[in-house]
Write a protein that holds these residues in place. Sequence first.
Motif, short mmCIF file in Angstrom:
data_model
loop_
_atom_site.label_atom_id
_atom_site.label_comp_id
_atom_site.label_asym_id
_atom_site.label_seq_id
_atom_site.Cartn_x
_atom_site.Cartn_y
_atom_site.Cartn_z
N VAL A 32 0.85 -1.19 0.00
CA VAL A 32 0.00 0.00 0.00
C VAL A 32 0.88 1.24 0.00
O VAL A 32 0.65 2.19 -0.75
N PHE A 33 1.93 1.21 0.81
CA PHE A 33 2.85 2.35 0.86
C PHE A 33 3.50 2.57 -0.51
O PHE A 33 3.54 3.69 -1.02
N PHE A 35 1.34 7.89 -5.99
CA PHE A 35 -0.03 8.24 -6.37
C PHE A 35 -0.47 9.51 -5.64
O PHE A 35 -1.04 10.43 -6.22
N CYS A 36 -0.19 9.56 -4.35
CA CYS A 36 -0.61 10.70 -3.55
C CYS A 36 0.29 11.91 -3.80
O CYS A 36 -0.16 13.05 -3.74
N GLY A 68 -1.06 13.83 -6.45
CA GLY A 68 -2.33 14.51 -6.19
C GLY A 68 -3.50 13.56 -5.95
O GLY A 68 -4.62 14.01 -5.74
N GLY A 69 -3.25 12.26 -6.01
CA GLY A 69 -4.33 11.30 -5.76
C GLY A 69 -4.73 11.25 -4.30
O GLY A 69 -4.01 11.73 -3.43
N LYS A 70 -5.92 10.70 -4.06
CA LYS A 70 -6.42 10.61 -2.69
C LYS A 70 -6.78 9.15 -2.36
O LYS A 70 -7.26 8.41 -3.22
N ALA A 71 -6.55 8.80 -1.09
CA ALA A 71 -7.01 7.50 -0.58
C ALA A 71 -7.48 7.72 0.85
O ALA A 71 -6.72 7.56 1.79
N PRO A 72 -8.76 8.14 1.00
CA PRO A 72 -9.26 8.52 2.33
C PRO A 72 -9.10 7.38 3.35
O PRO A 72 -9.23 6.21 2.99
N GLN A 73 -8.81 7.75 4.61
CA GLN A 73 -8.60 6.72 5.63
C GLN A 73 -9.84 5.85 5.82
O GLN A 73 -9.73 4.66 6.09
N ASP A 74 -11.06 6.44 5.68
CA ASP A 74 -12.26 5.63 5.92
C ASP A 74 -12.61 4.77 4.71
O ASP A 74 -13.59 4.04 4.72
N PRO A 77 1.11 6.20 3.51
CA PRO A 77 1.05 7.65 3.73
C PRO A 77 -0.37 8.13 4.02
O PRO A 77 -1.33 7.46 3.64
N ALA A 78 -0.48 9.28 4.68
CA ALA A 78 -1.78 9.78 5.13
C ALA A 78 -2.70 10.06 3.93
O ALA A 78 -3.83 9.59 3.88
#
Lengths: 349, 414
Positions: free
Chosen positions: B179-180, B186-187, B190-196, B411-412
């Motif tokens: 995942v890291f 990716f992030c 500018g990509g996003k992967a929300p924690q929820d 990453p966050a």
Amino acid sequence: MKQVHPNWWLAAALLVLYPFPANDFFTVQIGAYSLILGTIALSLMILAGYGGMVSLSQLTAAGLAAYMVPILGTNTQGVLGFGWSYWFTLPVAVLTAALFSALVGLIAVRNSGIYMIMITLAVAVSVFFFTRQNYEIFNGFTGYSGIEAPKPFGLDLRAPIPFYYLCLIVAVTFVLTTLYTARTPFGLSLQAVRDNPRRASALGYSVPAVRISAFFLAGIIAGVGGIMLVFLNGRISPGTIGVDVVIDILVIAVVGGLRHPIGPFLGALAFVLLENFAIDLIDRERFNTVIGGAFLLIVLFSPDGLLGLWGRLKPQIGLASMTTKRGSQSSGLDIEPNSLKGRLSNENV
Amino acid sequence: MKTCRLLLGVALATNISLTAAWAEDLKIGAVAVLEGAFAVLGEDGMRGVTLALQEFDYTAGGRNITLITGSSDASPDSAVRATRKLVEQDGAPIVIGPLSGSEGLAIRDYAKTQPNATFINGVSAAQDTTLRESAENFFRFSTEGAQWMAGLGEYVYSEKGYRTVAVLAEDYSFPYTQVFGFLEPFCRMGGKAPQDARFYVPIGNKDYSSVIAALPDDVDAIYVALGGADAVNFLTQYEQAGGDLPLIGGSITVDQTVLGSEGRARDFVIGTPSAGPISDTWDDPRWAEFVAAYQAAFPDGFPSPSLFAHGYYVNTKAALLALDKVDGNLSDGGNAYRDALASLSFETPTGMVALDERRNAIADIFLTEVIEGPDGNLLNSTIKITPSVSQTFGLPYEEFLKYGPVSRENPACE
């Protein structure tokens, strides 16, 4: 004190001298590990053999004690680890296991037989999944590593030979305590409750209280076994208390025999030997079949395990009794058809 | 007393005969997961070991090699138990394995207690096995999970146009590493992967209905890092639940161990982008030769070798090549042997591999996409090769450490 049979002295001598011909692997991974598994299975044997209560959460109690060691002491995971000295950590760990076991007892003692097995299994499975998914206390799947055994007076207790003797002392102490306790008023009342709870109750015993106390005592034994286990592995993770291992402990107790506290240790030795060497006997895709098959044969030909096998063989090879003074006996009266007692204690053979 | 002495004698004799046997041959131990959810993966790993040994005709450095196998069930405890038996009882000075990420971390810790034995990774691919607190005698010629993701994050962001992804992975060190490795580029772009929208399930999870129900609708794709039976179960259930989000695959989610299985999930995964240390259809003679050897040796294996066979093969071959270098001489506690390993660089079926100063491999990584092969088998076809991927993504070691250890939240990426 009664005369001790020479066979016991022979067994004692073998156990004490064992580490000297053996290499490190046989001393620790076979010897000490068998003693540890045997100790944890002894906790199950006490409940099943003397109390007629099969609890599958004894390994879980051991596991919780094992978890307390890195949580209260030190670990390399950077999670919790209060850095307490072993003088505080170890008693608290044992107490945790005992209280947990008593709590399980509190929930389970009003049932018997298959229902108690189900309740205690459910507890074991829940704790397993909880430890795996909880990160704040149990650090999830990874668990804790870097756990060291104490080094009192410069003696490294985890070095092969000291560790073997530590496990041996623990095991022997608990076997003797069990044999002694079985003849105390408490031990007798526990067996009375097993054989006929209604009559025991009519005589004025509180059946739940006796049973829960037994769970508490079994929890102490399991807790000490768990601490030995965490010292052996230097790590603890949910896999250590997984459902398959829970079943392993039951297999060890049943295969060894539930009539005498020495049974679980025989079972543990057989289990550890098979677990380590079955893969050398047969090709690697099928060794689990060998393990399963061996246990099946033992239980098939001797319903009371290796102890029973020994009992049946010894008249034929002309050896005197080693297991005559057995602590757990059944009255032969069976008014509770659902109880496992008939199968667990085999007085009438 | 006579019986006592007799029994003692028997105990002694058994022990001596157990340790003295096979003193001539060199023993190499191999540990793989041969029980539980990852058993299929472990079997293919063992095929890789066998293949490398067959290539050397079971001799290296002038010594005959005996292979001894140990089995674990993907739990760290069982891997340490199996390895300890190989080292301490069977006396194997070289052990190849383990397979699973958290097992690798445990073996690294065990390796520190056995300075005279040499441990060469199987395919365990957790980052910290070599990045932090690495052991002097633990080597990894297969790359790790974050390296395996090289190029994937950039690809799905710029080529596929995904901006937000959900994450579904198993809950232990290797998927964290994957995942890291995927999310970091990716992030950064500018990509996003929300924690929820990140779901971590235990190994061996059978029922994914609650996860499938909880998947958000407003994501462009799901990044799935599951392995073996877990991946098959999720793909089948997601297809049955009518899921229609595109997938992005972790390295072992859409590899041969999963693609080789039967079921309706097959059609569903066609077109899934992924990245890893191998690509089934790589058009290169070295790879073609490896595939041909694998198919000839194991007619009942997968249609094409999985990354498990590949990883175990590469590591076993490294072990044998280094043995050749030191002429099979391990009499100095293996110090010269380990020096030879550390400086080894050699041709693998997927290109050159060399080690960094923490004994972790630097190798080429393949960006792939699932296609249907000419004979109906599903295959990963090569889109792009990222050459010489290092564990620190080319950054200096100290700087790379600032990313922090891999975890569920790293990453966050909010």
